[in-house]
Design an enzyme around this catalytic site. Structure first.
Site, short mmCIF file in Angstrom:
data_model
loop_
_atom_site.label_atom_id
_atom_site.label_comp_id
_atom_site.label_asym_id
_atom_site.label_seq_id
_atom_site.Cartn_x
_atom_site.Cartn_y
_atom_site.Cartn_z
N LEU A 159 0.87 -1.14 -0.06
CA LEU A 159 -0.24 0.16 -0.10
C LEU A 159 0.77 1.32 0.05
CD1 LEU A 159 -2.61 -1.09 2.31
CD2 LEU A 159 -2.81 -1.05 -0.11
N LYS A 160 2.04 1.14 -0.08
CA LYS A 160 3.11 2.18 -0.01
C LYS A 160 2.78 3.51 0.72
CE LYS A 160 4.04 0.87 -5.13
NZ LYS A 160 2.94 -0.27 -5.04
#
Length: 244
Positions: free
Chosen positions: A71-72
């Protein structure tokens, strides 16, 4: 709790399938379709938007699969630390954080209370030097990647996400004991699509990759399970045969 040590992977856990689907139903279909050919799954933003993200995470864990939460995260350190603290309660092997801000990575590693391994996203494999220049970074991607890998290492991260093209340079800069996970893997028969800095499976591992992330080359194959098994064979060969 800093988890600087790399995740210990079996040979068949070094192929990570990008489960980029919009629903739990499709996710379960792919898990069933790929069977024993895939032991490690990456789940990202598209599935998050379905509202079924954590059900799929549980589904994967129940099947004995490793889970990579991609999900960075990129926010102020306190916010990212809070997210990591909550995610530490789940059976997650890898989790990504953008490698643009050292204090954010430091806060994340300190908030990690589990065996989850945090990976810093260096430069997306869809980006070129021209793309970086448009962001005010007039440097070669490899130089930016190395800088962020060193910052991630100093912050106590377990490793990085980077193109296989930069894996050798990262390994020289940081040394062993630091995970390098490479997306942007392409075979001869699959178009590059939006990926720019790509590499073959064999070359990525020769350059020092610990694991690779593959999505479309498996999804687009006539027989996805057979394609995944062929990649597993190529990985085993790359890791066990001496380089020439």
């Amino acid at each position: 709790m800093m988890n600087h040590t790399p995740l210990l992977l079996g040979i068949r856990e070094r192929l990570i399938f990008a489960l980029d689907v919009p629903s739990r139903t499709q996710a379960l279909e792919w898990i069933d379709r790929l069977g024993d050919a895939i032991s490690f799954y990456k789940i990202g933003m598209e599935l998050l938007a379905s509202g079924e993200y954590f059900q799929v995470l549980d589904d994967l864990a129940s099947c004995g699969k490793r889970v990579f939460v991609d999900l960075k995260f990129f926010d102020i350190p306190a916010t990212v630390a809070g997210v990591i603290r909550r995610l530490s309660q789940w059976p997650i092997s890898y989790c990504t954080i953008h490698g643009w801000h050292a204090p954010m990575m430091q806060a994340a590693t300190e908030a990690n209370t589990s065996n989850m391994h945090l990976l810093a996203v260096t430069v997306l494999t869809s980006m070129t030097r021209a793309d970086l220049a448009k962001m005010g970074i007039d440097r070669e991607p490899v130089d930016v990647v190395i800088e962020r890998a060193l910052a991630a290492h100093m912050a106590g991260m377990s490793g990085v996400i980077a193109s296989g093209q930069e894996a050798a340079a990262i390994r020289r800069a940081v040394g062993s004991g630091f995970s390098i996970v490479c997306p942007g893997i392409r075979t001869n028969h699959v178009p590059h699509n939006d990926q720019q800095r790509t590499m073959s499976i064999t070359a990525a591992f020769a350059n020092g990759a610990d694991a690779i992330v593959v999505g479309r080359p498996i999804r687009m194959a006539e027989d996805p399970q057979a394609a995944a098994e062929a990649m597993q064979t190529e990985i085993m060969t790359a890791l066990t045969e001496p380089s020439t």
